[in-house]
Design a protein around this motif. Sequence first.
Motif, PDB file in Angstrom:
ATOM      1  N   ASP A  46       0.853  -1.196   0.000  1.00  0.00           N
ATOM      2  CA  ASP A  46       0.000   0.000   0.000  1.00  0.00           C
ATOM      3  C   ASP A  46       0.887   1.244   0.000  1.00  0.00           C
ATOM      4  N   PRO A  47       1.522   1.536  -1.125  1.00  0.00           N
ATOM      5  CA  PRO A  47       2.462   2.665  -1.167  1.00  0.00           C
ATOM      6  C   PRO A  47       1.759   4.005  -0.999  1.00  0.00           C
ATOM      7  N   GLU A  48       2.486   4.952  -0.446  1.00  0.00           N
ATOM      8  CA  GLU A  48       1.953   6.311  -0.331  1.00  0.00           C
ATOM      9  C   GLU A  48       1.841   6.930  -1.721  1.00  0.00           C
ATOM     10  N   ARG A  49       0.809   7.712  -1.930  1.00  0.00           N
ATOM     11  CA  ARG A  49       0.606   8.405  -3.197  1.00  0.00           C
ATOM     12  C   ARG A  49       0.310   9.880  -2.917  1.00  0.00           C
ATOM     13  N   VAL A  50       0.846  10.759  -3.743  1.00  0.00           N
ATOM     14  CA  VAL A  50       0.639  12.199  -3.583  1.00  0.00           C
ATOM     15  C   VAL A  50      -0.103  12.719  -4.807  1.00  0.00           C
ATOM     16  N   PRO A  51      -1.362  13.155  -4.648  1.00  0.00           N
ATOM     17  CA  PRO A  51      -2.116  13.670  -5.797  1.00  0.00           C
ATOM     18  C   PRO A  51      -1.483  14.944  -6.345  1.00  0.00           C
ATOM     19  N   PRO A  52      -1.577  15.167  -7.646  1.00  0.00           N
ATOM     20  CA  PRO A  52      -1.065  16.415  -8.227  1.00  0.00           C
ATOM     21  C   PRO A  52      -1.910  17.601  -7.784  1.00  0.00           C
ATOM     22  N   ALA A  53      -1.346  18.790  -7.863  1.00  0.00           N
ATOM     23  CA  ALA A  53      -2.055  19.995  -7.432  1.00  0.00           C
ATOM     24  C   ALA A  53      -3.289  20.225  -8.306  1.00  0.00           C
ATOM     25  N   GLY A  54      -4.328  20.807  -7.678  1.00  0.00           N
ATOM     26  CA  GLY A  54      -5.540  21.151  -8.415  1.00  0.00           C
ATOM     27  C   GLY A  54      -6.719  20.289  -8.016  1.00  0.00           C
ATOM     28  N   ASP A  55      -7.644  20.831  -7.204  1.00  0.00           N
ATOM     29  CA  ASP A  55      -8.786  20.048  -6.733  1.00  0.00           C
ATOM     30  C   ASP A  55      -9.700  19.603  -7.865  1.00  0.00           C
ATOM     31  N   GLY A  56      -9.686  20.336  -8.988  1.00  0.00           N
ATOM     32  CA  GLY A  56     -10.536  19.978 -10.110  1.00  0.00           C
ATOM     33  C   GLY A  56      -9.962  18.889 -10.995  1.00  0.00           C
ATOM     34  N   ARG A  57      -8.803  18.376 -10.638  1.00  0.00           N
ATOM     35  CA  ARG A  57      -8.171  17.293 -11.397  1.00  0.00           C
ATOM     36  C   ARG A  57      -8.479  15.972 -10.701  1.00  0.00           C
ATOM     37  N   LEU A  58      -9.298  15.144 -11.327  1.00  0.00           N
ATOM     38  CA  LEU A  58      -9.702  13.871 -10.745  1.00  0.00           C
ATOM     39  C   LEU A  58      -8.595  12.841 -10.941  1.00  0.00           C
ATOM     40  N   VAL A  59      -8.273  12.122  -9.871  1.00  0.00           N
ATOM     41  CA  VAL A  59      -7.201  11.131  -9.943  1.00  0.00           C
ATOM     42  C   VAL A  59      -7.780   9.726 -10.057  1.00  0.00           C
ATOM     43  N   ALA A  60      -6.968   8.808 -10.534  1.00  0.00           N
ATOM     44  CA  ALA A  60      -7.402   7.422 -10.710  1.00  0.00           C
ATOM     45  C   ALA A  60      -7.784   6.810  -9.366  1.00  0.00           C
ATOM     46  N   PRO A  61      -8.891   6.072  -9.312  1.00  0.00           N
ATOM     47  CA  PRO A  61      -9.279   5.413  -8.067  1.00  0.00           C
ATOM     48  C   PRO A  61      -8.512   4.128  -7.804  1.00  0.00           C
TER      49      PRO A  61
END
Length: 209
Positions: A46-61
Amino acid sequence: MIIARDGLKFILPGLVLALVFLALGWWPVFGLFLVLSGALVFFFRDPERVPPAGDGRLVAPADGRVLAIEFPAARAGQASPVTRLTIFLSLLDVHVTRAPVSGTVGAVDYRAGKFLPAYRPEAGEHNESCALDIRGGPADIYLRQIVGVAARRIKCFVKPSDRVVRGQRIGLMYFGSRIELDLPPGVELKARLNEKIRAGESVIAEVKT
């Protein structure tokens, strides 16, 4: 390496048995259980992940490969057509599910079902699944965790009314599965068919401004 807590109940018995057979001097059986335990450690990583900046950018689930993109797709209770993104997770992928967007969890709907291979189109309709929606953020989304022929368990970490942030861990599927994500109008799809994506990091869509 971080291990998903729910994986310990699978990993620890194998390690204990490996130590028992080591003490008995049964080297082949010791090696077998050691390899099995190592494979389970790898699966439940369960590696740590850091989402890219920008709340309007949806990241992969989820980690995996984009198996299908459907538009327009219909869903009961949804007046407008949605874009449906299907992600297939192999046994080699991290199986922790993450929130694509920040918001509040609505209903959480678990459904019993079959265990067809997760890559087959009919698996989304017939297999065991756990669905939830996230509302009140940059975009309202609907997500279904669907287990396959090898995966026989879904764990949901959130409940209705919970507040989640983009990239947060929200679930876990055991041993091969798929995710279906419904995106509303006003969201521009960025993911591409057959693309390999990473949960919590890969941008799959953006809210149009």
